[in-house]
Structure formats: C-alpha cells, structure tokens
Scaffold this motif. Structure first.
Motif, PDB file in Angstrom:
ATOM      1  N   UNK A 113     -36.204 113.410 -38.819  1.00  0.00           N
ATOM      2  CA  UNK A 113     -35.548 114.123 -39.912  1.00  0.00           C
ATOM      3  C   UNK A 113     -34.872 115.388 -39.399  1.00  0.00           C
ATOM      4  N   UNK A 114     -35.447 115.989 -38.369  1.00  0.00           N
ATOM      5  CA  UNK A 114     -34.935 117.267 -37.869  1.00  0.00           C
ATOM      6  C   UNK A 114     -33.796 117.120 -36.863  1.00  0.00           C
ATOM      7  N   UNK A 115     -33.444 115.901 -36.490  1.00  0.00           N
ATOM      8  CA  UNK A 115     -32.427 115.713 -35.455  1.00  0.00           C
ATOM      9  C   UNK A 115     -30.994 115.940 -35.930  1.00  0.00           C
ATOM     10  N   UNK A 116     -30.566 115.337 -37.047  1.00  0.00           N
ATOM     11  CA  UNK A 116     -29.133 115.393 -37.385  1.00  0.00           C
ATOM     12  C   UNK A 116     -28.691 116.802 -37.752  1.00  0.00           C
ATOM     13  N   UNK A 117     -27.462 117.148 -37.357  1.00  0.00           N
ATOM     14  CA  UNK A 117     -26.869 118.399 -37.815  1.00  0.00           C
ATOM     15  C   UNK A 117     -25.823 118.095 -38.893  1.00  0.00           C
ATOM     16  N   UNK A 118     -25.236 119.123 -39.444  1.00  0.00           N
ATOM     17  CA  UNK A 118     -24.324 118.950 -40.573  1.00  0.00           C
ATOM     18  C   UNK A 118     -22.913 118.529 -40.171  1.00  0.00           C
ATOM     19  N   UNK A 119     -22.629 118.488 -38.868  1.00  0.00           N
ATOM     20  CA  UNK A 119     -21.286 118.143 -38.399  1.00  0.00           C
ATOM     21  C   UNK A 119     -21.276 116.708 -37.890  1.00  0.00           C
ATOM     22  N   UNK A 120     -20.611 115.795 -38.580  1.00  0.00           N
ATOM     23  CA  UNK A 120     -20.605 114.391 -38.156  1.00  0.00           C
ATOM     24  C   UNK A 120     -19.935 114.172 -36.805  1.00  0.00           C
ATOM     25  N   UNK A 121     -19.144 115.152 -36.360  1.00  0.00           N
ATOM     26  CA  UNK A 121     -18.456 115.023 -35.079  1.00  0.00           C
ATOM     27  C   UNK A 121     -19.243 115.643 -33.931  1.00  0.00           C
ATOM     28  N   UNK A 158     -28.366 117.883 -31.221  1.00  0.00           N
ATOM     29  CA  UNK A 158     -29.442 117.984 -32.197  1.00  0.00           C
ATOM     30  C   UNK A 158     -29.321 119.286 -32.986  1.00  0.00           C
ATOM     31  N   UNK A 159     -29.740 119.242 -34.232  1.00  0.00           N
ATOM     32  CA  UNK A 159     -29.640 120.396 -35.115  1.00  0.00           C
ATOM     33  C   UNK A 159     -30.444 121.573 -34.568  1.00  0.00           C
ATOM     34  N   UNK A 160     -29.837 122.764 -34.667  1.00  0.00           N
ATOM     35  CA  UNK A 160     -30.491 124.022 -34.266  1.00  0.00           C
ATOM     36  C   UNK A 160     -30.063 125.067 -35.294  1.00  0.00           C
ATOM     37  N   UNK A 161     -30.766 125.087 -36.420  1.00  0.00           N
ATOM     38  CA  UNK A 161     -30.347 125.889 -37.574  1.00  0.00           C
ATOM     39  C   UNK A 161     -30.202 127.360 -37.242  1.00  0.00           C
ATOM     40  N   UNK A 162     -31.161 127.906 -36.486  1.00  0.00           N
ATOM     41  CA  UNK A 162     -31.122 129.343 -36.215  1.00  0.00           C
ATOM     42  C   UNK A 162     -30.362 129.698 -34.945  1.00  0.00           C
TER      43      UNK A 162
END
Length: 377
Positions: free
Chosen positions: A213-221, A225-229
């Motif tokens: 669940x924590x892998x995808x980020x908001x940019x489809x391109x 891996x997602x790194x919110x901070x």
C-alpha cells in the motif's frame, strides 16, 4: 473425492505380457513429477507420465513423516519391496492415461497394461525443503536486501542463506550470532527489527500499513516508491511517513489498528500523511510545545485533545489517541516447498538394458502455499 490408488491394489488382476520387457523410451526427464494423496492416512504416490509413448513410472509409499508443506529435518529413507504399500512400478499402456489413472477412485477399465517392471529392491530417498519465500509486497527480494544481494542465496555453500550468514564468503562461518531470542538476521535485511527479514515481511517498517500500500506515489509517470516527507526514505521503510514527529502507527487515533482510516481534519489526507492533522495552519511537528519531540503529549488547553488534533472542533474527540494499538498486522508469506524423490540401488524384477543406472531420480515437485502467522508472536 477420496483418492484410492486402486492401480496398485489390483496388481495381480491387471495382466501383463510374459517374457522380457523391452523398454523403448523411459524418457521422463522433461516430464512433470505429479502427486496424489491416498484415501488412507499418510498415503502418497509420486508419478510421471510420458504421454508420447503411453508409459508411466510411479512410486507409492506410506509415511507419517512426509508432508508437502513441511520441511524434512532429515532425508526420509524407505526400503523398496513388493508390498502394495511401498512399491515402484514402471508400466506401458495400450492407450493414453492421465493423472486420474493414479488418483481416481476407480481406474479406467478400458486402459490395459501391456508391459510392467517392478522394483523389488533399493531405497527411496525423499526430501522436502523450502526453496523460496516472499512477502509478495511488490518489492523484489533483492531490493529488500543490502547491495541488492539475494537473501536466500548461499554463495559459500555452508547451508546458511545470506540473510543469516555472518560471513557469506566463508563456508566455515555460518549463523554464529543466533540465540534463543534472535534468529541472527544480518544488518540491512530487517528494517523494523521484528525477527522477520524484509523479503518475508509484508509490513517492512511495522507501522500497520502494508508495504504494498505504501509503494505507489501520486505521479503515474514516476516509478519510484512514494516518499511523502521527502526525507530519502520511502514510506514503506519510514516509521514517520509525514515527518511530523509522530510515528505512523501512533496516528491511528481511533485505535482500530488501521492508520489509513484516520483523517481528523477531513481533508482527504489521512493523518499519517498529513503534516497538519487538524488543519489549523500549524504543522503537527510545531505543536510540540514542551519541546520533547513528541506532539502526542501536548495538550495546552487541557481538554483531553492533543494540540496537533485540536482545532477548537468539538467533533475531534480523540481522547484515545495515546492508547496502544490493539495489534500488529498478521504476516503472510508465499512459500514454495520442493520435494525431491530419488531411488537408489534400484533392483527390478526383470533385467532390462534400458536401466543402466541403479539410481533413478524422479526429479522434484514444487508446492506453493500462503502461510499466515501473527507478526507479533
């Protein structure tokens, strides 16, 4: 449906040609090893079918030690004989057969045995080991290890996989640092230090949010891996995903074990990813008024609502924000067990030039299962 291995029980009834048997092929190297379980306890039959020439070889045995989904501590060794409960039989048929010939209740009466060889001596050697384990979390196991090393490989051949091996290049050094309380997992293989290596851990940072669940980020391109901070640690390895001074697992304000459904300010961003959880214009990390680095403990107006969740909104009754989370998520590992069957010192009831090697390998058979265990055990 109960599987009765009638083929073996009715050996005397099924007729075969007299005289020497000439085996025309006996080609089973490229044939899958199959398995049926019998109708009686601990009864098994391994078999291979060569459909191109209508021949098959099968080994039936009874063992209370063997299981498709348990590792064998030692080799299972069984003496061959003509007993119906423990025999190896090679057969040629007058027509094609399928696995039903060995696994169904009643064998097809239209199928005839034209030739047969029976093992009357030798030993069957059976092993079952785990050859692969993976958490199926979307991260390759090599990426969940230091320097992209295969955690399950054993380059020095000492029987200890890399993730447990104190020196993966020295066969005389194995898992020396294992204790009764620790598996001895090597540095870099276990991010949350929970005794489950990352490649087998569905929640690598132990924050009650699955890695997948924590892998995808908001940019489809963007495939990273997602790194919110933006701290250089991807969310799936970051205990505080929004860097607000409160660990993700502690942002489960309703205490149900799922930080994903907690959104105090109802802005569509769950608290664990929201740098301003109450949307009061003050970042959560700046609401640590006593400066101890823990905003959970700061409640300036004494209303039971910590500052970082208090925007003078009576609906934000989160007096249980400091409670311990009820449990850690269970962990599921996709596990592949491999059974290897070998016949050694094989003696047949008739001589045959095709059987020049008295050690016959059935090859191996893999069984894939999902094993779920409580992570906090």
């Amino acid at each position: 449906m109960k599987k009765i291995l009638s083929t073996f029980i009715f050996l005397i009834i099924l007729s075969c040609d007299d005289g020497d048997i000439i085996v025309t092929s006996f080609e089973f190297d490229d044939v899958d090893l199959q398995l049926c379980e019998g109708s009686i306890t601990d009864e098994f039959v391994f078999f291979k079918i060569n459909t191109s020439v209508n021949e098959a070889i099968a080994y039936r045995f009874i063992s209370d030690t063997y299981s498709q989904t348990s590792e064998t501590e030692n080799d299972i060794i069984i003496d061959l004989n003509t007993d119906p409960d423990n025999n190896l039989i090679y057969r040629q048929f007058n027509s094609a057969i399928t696995a039903d010939y060995y696994c169904s209740n009643i064998p097809d009466s239209s199928i005839g045995v034209t030739d047969e060889l029976i093992g009357i001596g030798g030993q069957a050697v059976i092993t079952n080991v785990i050859v692969s384990e993976d958490d199926n979390d979307g991260v390759e196991s090599t990426l969940e290890s230091p320097n992209e090393i295969d955690p399950e490989a054993d380059p020095d051949g000492d029987g200890v996989p890399n993730y447990l091996d104190d020196d993966m290049s020295d066969p005389t050094i194995g898992n020396e640092d294992a204790t009764a309380d620790s598996l001895g997992i090597e540095a870099g293989y276990n991010s949350d230090e929970d005794q489950i290596p990352d490649f087998r851990d569905q929640d690598d940072d132990n924050d009650n949010i699955l890695t997948s669940v924590e892998l995808p980020n908001s940019d489809p391109n963007d495939s990273s891996f997602a790194d919110t901070d933006g701290d250089g640690t991807p969310n799936y390895l970051d205990k505080d995903d929004d860097d607000d001074g409160i660990n993700t697992i502690d942002e489960d304000v309703d205490g149900n074990g799922n930080p994903r459904d907690d959104d105090t300010d109802r802005d569509g961003e769950p608290n664990y990813l929201d740098m301003d959880d109450d949307n009061d214009g003050i970042n959560t990390i700046d609401e640590d008024t006593d400066g101890d680095g823990d905003p959970l403990n700061d409640d300036d107006d004494g209303d039971g609502i910590p500052n970082y969740l208090d925007a003078n909104n009576p609906m934000n009754d989160v007096s249980n924000a400091n409670e311990v989370n009820p449990s850690i998520l269970d962990n599921t590992v996709i596990t592949i067990f491999r059974t290897t069957v070998t016949i050694t010192n094989l003696i047949l009831n008739e001589e045959n030039d095709q059987f020049t090697d008295d050690n016959f390998s059935f090859g191996f058979r893999d069984e894939t299962v999902s094993i779920t265990t409580p992570k906090n055990d």
